[in-house]
Design an enzyme around this catalytic site. Structure first.
Site, PDB file in Angstrom:
ATOM      1  N   LYS A  53      -8.842   0.450   9.056  1.00 10.09           N
ATOM      2  CA  LYS A  53      -9.156  -0.093   7.729  1.00 10.09           C
ATOM      3  C   LYS A  53      -9.953  -1.387   7.848  1.00 10.09           C
ATOM      4  CE  LYS A  53      -5.246   2.144   5.480  1.00 10.09           C
ATOM      5  NZ  LYS A  53      -3.848   2.075   5.103  1.00 10.09           N
ATOM      6  N   GLN A  97       0.697  -2.315   4.284  1.00 18.75           N
ATOM      7  CA  GLN A  97       0.829  -1.048   5.008  1.00 18.75           C
ATOM      8  C   GLN A  97       2.282  -0.562   4.990  1.00 18.75           C
ATOM      9  OE1 GLN A  97      -1.795   0.743   6.392  1.00 18.75           O
ATOM     10  NE2 GLN A  97      -0.278   2.327   6.763  1.00 18.75           N
ATOM     11  N   ASP A 120      -4.742   0.343  -3.318  1.00 19.69           N
ATOM     12  CA  ASP A 120      -4.102   1.565  -2.826  1.00 19.69           C
ATOM     13  C   ASP A 120      -3.795   2.507  -3.994  1.00 19.69           C
ATOM     14  OD1 ASP A 120      -3.734   2.235  -0.187  1.00 19.69           O
ATOM     15  OD2 ASP A 120      -2.014   0.918   0.122  1.00 19.69           O
TER      16      ASP A 120
END
Length: 286
Positions: A53, A97, A120
């Protein structure tokens, strides 16, 4: 008849080029898109995802911040970090995460992220916006699946029957909502569905997202159907595979996504797209 492959790598590369151009244009106007990635603990898979990422951000010309913390970090400390990032004007997107260590409540942490920075797409406000058709952030994996459908000319799905296998908050449910928004008739199947094959055989589009090897086999799809495989599993030989019996299904389907190289690359790409949108919205607001 062998299915045409929907190449996630090629589509990703194309979308990332567009994002990099938008990032460069916004940067010249004084706003550099910024993403903060927060990693707590030492989950091996998470470390790989996070690295990918951050690299993708740098390649696109974003400002990226990676914050790594020990598994001993308290929930209160993590919430304080999220709040600080919410208030940091150089950060447009915040990604914590998952999974988090057991003593930290995932849901509480996600809800602490500002909906304006929830790239997200997991915040309740983002899920609600998707549900009612308002502007929010779309969960990256299903958003990537929609882009794959668009890439084969399936933007308006009016008259098409789509079956989603799986009902997770991360893929199944938002996937169904996005298909619905594109005018598809949608059926959601899951472990409580009595006859999965009876459902999938009617489908023009099947999205498999349950994390189970061979949940969809060739005899379960109608000829010419589009098969999108979101699964990430290891088969008996330890090889990476999806939820779909790829070799069998590709002989029946019209289009199919491979694993690896299908939906996977699209997920991080859509994270970049969301962060880009967050930065553009932020710049427009000022």
């Amino acid at each position: 008849m062998t299915a045409q492959i929907i190449d996630g790598k090629a589509l990703s590369a194309q979308l990332r080029t567009e994002v990099a151009q938008r990032a460069a244009a916004l940067t010249t106007k004084g706003t550099k898109p910024g993403l903060a990635v927060v990693l707590v603990g030492d989950n091996q898979a998470s470390q790989v995802y996070v690295r990918n990422k951050v690299k993708a951000c740098e390649d696109a010309g974003f400002h990226s911040v990676l914050e790594k913390y020990d598994a001993s970090m308290t929930e209160a400390e993590l919430l304080a970090r999220v709040e600080a990032l919410n208030n940091d004007p150089s950060i447009h997107g915040i990604l914590v995460q998952l999974p988090l260590p057991k003593h930290i409540d995932d849901h509480k942490v996600i809800e602490a992220i500002s909906p304006l920075k929830d790239v997200d797409g997991f915040h309740v406000a983002s899920a609600g916006a998707l549900m009612v058709g308002e502007v929010g952030f779309k969960a990256c994996t299903p958003y990537g699946c929609m882009k794959m459908l668009e890439s084969i000319g399936m933007k308006d799905l009016r008259g098409k029957h789509a079956v989603v296998i799986g009902r997770s908050n991360i893929v199944g449910k938002p996937m169904a909502m996005m298909l619905l928004a594109a005018n598809a008739t949608v059926t959601i199947c899951h472990s409580g569905t009595a006859d999965l094959a009876a459902m999938t055989r009617q489908a023009d589009i099947v999205v498999a997202a349950v994390g189970k090897v061979n949940v969809l086999t060739a005899d379960m799809i109608k000829p010419g159907a589009v098969v999108i495989d979101v699964g990430m599993n290891r088969n008996a030989e330890g090889k990476l595979c999806g939820d779909v019996d790829y070799d069998g299904c590709k002989e029946v389907a019209g289009y199919i996504t491979p694993v690896p190289g299908g939906v996977g690359p699209m997920t991080i790409t859509m994270l970049l797209v969301n962060t880009m949108e967050a930065a553009e919205r932020g710049a427009a607001a000022h």
